[in-house]
Design a protein around this motif. Sequence first.
Motif, PDB file in Angstrom:
ATOM      1  N   VAL A 106      54.357  25.891   8.214  1.00 38.19           N
ATOM      2  CA  VAL A 106      55.297  26.355   7.202  1.00 38.19           C
ATOM      3  C   VAL A 106      55.377  25.359   6.037  1.00 38.19           C
ATOM      4  N   GLY A 107      55.432  24.078   6.380  1.00 42.16           N
ATOM      5  CA  GLY A 107      55.508  23.052   5.348  1.00 42.16           C
ATOM      6  C   GLY A 107      54.283  23.052   4.458  1.00 42.16           C
ATOM      7  N   ARG A 108      53.099  23.224   5.057  1.00 45.53           N
ATOM      8  CA  ARG A 108      51.867  23.255   4.263  1.00 45.53           C
ATOM      9  C   ARG A 108      51.826  24.481   3.361  1.00 45.53           C
ATOM     10  N   GLN A 109      52.360  25.607   3.837  1.00 49.29           N
ATOM     11  CA  GLN A 109      52.409  26.810   3.015  1.00 49.29           C
ATOM     12  C   GLN A 109      53.329  26.606   1.818  1.00 49.29           C
ATOM     13  N   ILE A 110      54.469  25.941   2.055  1.00 45.68           N
ATOM     14  CA  ILE A 110      55.388  25.631   0.950  1.00 45.68           C
ATOM     15  C   ILE A 110      54.708  24.711  -0.055  1.00 45.68           C
ATOM     16  N   PHE A 111      54.003  23.710   0.465  1.00 44.43           N
ATOM     17  CA  PHE A 111      53.316  22.746  -0.398  1.00 44.43           C
ATOM     18  C   PHE A 111      52.233  23.440  -1.217  1.00 44.43           C
ATOM     19  N   ASN A 112      51.484  24.361  -0.590  1.00 45.83           N
ATOM     20  CA  ASN A 112      50.453  25.121  -1.305  1.00 45.83           C
ATOM     21  C   ASN A 112      51.067  26.025  -2.365  1.00 45.83           C
ATOM     22  N   PHE A 113      52.230  26.607  -2.052  1.00 39.93           N
ATOM     23  CA  PHE A 113      52.922  27.462  -3.022  1.00 39.93           C
ATOM     24  C   PHE A 113      53.321  26.660  -4.253  1.00 39.93           C
ATOM     25  N   ILE A 114      53.865  25.449  -4.018  1.00 36.99           N
ATOM     26  CA  ILE A 114      54.249  24.584  -5.139  1.00 36.99           C
ATOM     27  C   ILE A 114      53.025  24.232  -5.972  1.00 36.99           C
ATOM     28  N   GLY A 115      51.903  23.954  -5.300  1.00 35.35           N
ATOM     29  CA  GLY A 115      50.672  23.648  -6.009  1.00 35.35           C
ATOM     30  C   GLY A 115      50.192  24.814  -6.853  1.00 35.35           C
ATOM     31  N   ASN A 116      50.308  26.018  -6.319  1.00 35.81           N
ATOM     32  CA  ASN A 116      49.890  27.211  -7.065  1.00 35.81           C
ATOM     33  C   ASN A 116      50.770  27.438  -8.291  1.00 35.81           C
ATOM     34  N   VAL A 117      52.069  27.143  -8.157  1.00 37.15           N
ATOM     35  CA  VAL A 117      52.983  27.302  -9.284  1.00 37.15           C
ATOM     36  C   VAL A 117      52.637  26.311 -10.395  1.00 37.15           C
ATOM     37  N   THR A 118      52.382  25.059 -10.024  1.00 36.49           N
ATOM     38  CA  THR A 118      52.063  24.044 -11.036  1.00 36.49           C
ATOM     39  C   THR A 118      50.750  24.340 -11.739  1.00 36.49           C
ATOM     40  N   GLU A 119      49.839  25.074 -11.083  1.00 31.68           N
ATOM     41  CA  GLU A 119      48.563  25.433 -11.701  1.00 31.68           C
ATOM     42  C   GLU A 119      48.763  26.318 -12.924  1.00 31.68           C
ATOM     43  N   ARG A 120      49.903  26.965 -13.042  1.00 31.14           N
ATOM     44  CA  ARG A 120      50.173  27.889 -14.142  1.00 31.14           C
ATOM     45  C   ARG A 120      50.945  27.233 -15.284  1.00 31.14           C
ATOM     46  N   ILE A 121      51.279  25.952 -15.122  1.00 31.42           N
ATOM     47  CA  ILE A 121      52.027  25.232 -16.165  1.00 31.42           C
ATOM     48  C   ILE A 121      51.127  24.111 -16.688  1.00 31.42           C
ATOM     49  N   PRO A 122      50.599  24.242 -17.919  1.00 31.08           N
ATOM     50  CA  PRO A 122      49.571  23.316 -18.433  1.00 31.08           C
ATOM     51  C   PRO A 122      49.868  21.830 -18.251  1.00 31.08           C
ATOM     52  N   ILE A 123      50.991  21.335 -18.794  1.00 25.54           N
ATOM     53  CA  ILE A 123      51.266  19.899 -18.740  1.00 25.54           C
ATOM     54  C   ILE A 123      51.582  19.465 -17.311  1.00 25.54           C
ATOM     55  N   ILE A 124      52.411  20.240 -16.614  1.00 23.76           N
ATOM     56  CA  ILE A 124      52.774  19.923 -15.233  1.00 23.76           C
ATOM     57  C   ILE A 124      51.540  19.960 -14.332  1.00 23.76           C
ATOM     58  N   LYS A 125      50.614  20.879 -14.611  1.00 24.45           N
ATOM     59  CA  LYS A 125      49.383  20.978 -13.833  1.00 24.45           C
ATOM     60  C   LYS A 125      48.610  19.667 -13.878  1.00 24.45           C
ATOM     61  N   PHE A 126      48.502  19.069 -15.076  1.00 18.06           N
ATOM     62  CA  PHE A 126      47.772  17.811 -15.240  1.00 18.06           C
ATOM     63  C   PHE A 126      48.447  16.681 -14.472  1.00 18.06           C
ATOM     64  N   ILE A 127      49.779  16.581 -14.619  1.00 17.86           N
ATOM     65  CA  ILE A 127      50.517  15.508 -13.958  1.00 17.86           C
ATOM     66  C   ILE A 127      50.460  15.672 -12.441  1.00 17.86           C
ATOM     67  N   TYR A 128      50.638  16.910 -11.975  1.00 15.51           N
ATOM     68  CA  TYR A 128      50.636  17.178 -10.537  1.00 15.51           C
ATOM     69  C   TYR A 128      49.275  16.863  -9.930  1.00 15.51           C
ATOM     70  N   SER A 129      48.198  17.219 -10.632  1.00 16.91           N
ATOM     71  CA  SER A 129      46.856  16.967 -10.103  1.00 16.91           C
ATOM     72  C   SER A 129      46.580  15.479  -9.956  1.00 16.91           C
ATOM     73  N   ILE A 130      47.089  14.673 -10.897  1.00 14.38           N
ATOM     74  CA  ILE A 130      46.932  13.218 -10.789  1.00 14.38           C
ATOM     75  C   ILE A 130      47.667  12.705  -9.561  1.00 14.38           C
ATOM     76  N   GLY A 131      48.912  13.160  -9.389  1.00 13.76           N
ATOM     77  CA  GLY A 131      49.685  12.747  -8.222  1.00 13.76           C
ATOM     78  C   GLY A 131      49.026  13.178  -6.927  1.00 13.76           C
ATOM     79  N   LYS A 132      48.452  14.386  -6.917  1.00  8.11           N
ATOM     80  CA  LYS A 132      47.784  14.900  -5.718  1.00  8.11           C
ATOM     81  C   LYS A 132      46.551  14.065  -5.385  1.00  8.11           C
ATOM     82  N   GLN A 133      45.787  13.675  -6.400  1.00  4.93           N
ATOM     83  CA  GLN A 133      44.602  12.845  -6.166  1.00  4.93           C
ATOM     84  C   GLN A 133      44.995  11.486  -5.603  1.00  4.93           C
ATOM     85  N   ILE A 134      46.070  10.910  -6.152  1.00  4.66           N
ATOM     86  CA  ILE A 134      46.548   9.626  -5.630  1.00  4.66           C
ATOM     87  C   ILE A 134      46.988   9.779  -4.181  1.00  4.66           C
TER      88      ILE A 134
END
Length: 208
Positions: free
Chosen positions: A76-104
């Motif tokens: 369930v937690g991983r599904q929530i985390f994936n959902f948050i990731g999918n949402v950030t993919e649709r927001i240009p600036i947040i997508k960039f910041i989130y991807s950096i945090g995810k890589q770290i």
Amino acid sequence: MKDFFIHIRIYILRGLLAIIPLVLCFLAIKLLYVLIDKQVMTFLAHYIDIRQIPGLGILLLLISLYFIGLIFSNVVGRQIFNFIGNVTERIPIIKFIYSIGKQISDTLSVTDPQKQAFQKAVLINAFNGNGWMLGFVTGSIKDQNGEELVKVFAPTAPHPLTGIVFIVKPSQILDCGWTVEEAIKMVVSVGIVSPSVIARSEATKQSL
């Protein structure tokens, strides 16, 4: 008792890794939010009595990270985390910041080998046999002849996330027998903290 503390440490670390990209997004949004909200919060602070207990904040943070680690370790937690990731993919600036945090987060993950960006710590023969450079195997690639080459990231101390990417033959790397965590400690400490020996296997010696 030892297993209990190992269990606690693992899930606290997982909790920390789970919230790194979220925290970066939060800080970016808060930068704009605080410009408007700061005066209001200062006003409310005059009427809310907050008791300061030394160490309470650290205790609550560790407890929170532990439970976050538990939550994001199940389905369930991983599904929530994936959902948050999918949402950030649709927001240009947040997508960039989130991807950096995810890589770290993935790079620093030493408890989940499947997510870990650094697969193995190795030494690269980068100076014609006269010296070795510490690096991390990040994957493999084939050349035009179908020969498999190894992708190795060599960090520059003391920052483990900046450095040079090498594409070399397997014979140009040495399996030093260190864990990724040990190698990262060596980079961050500029060589002060390091394993005492380079544990080469017989197969590795023959290939070199």
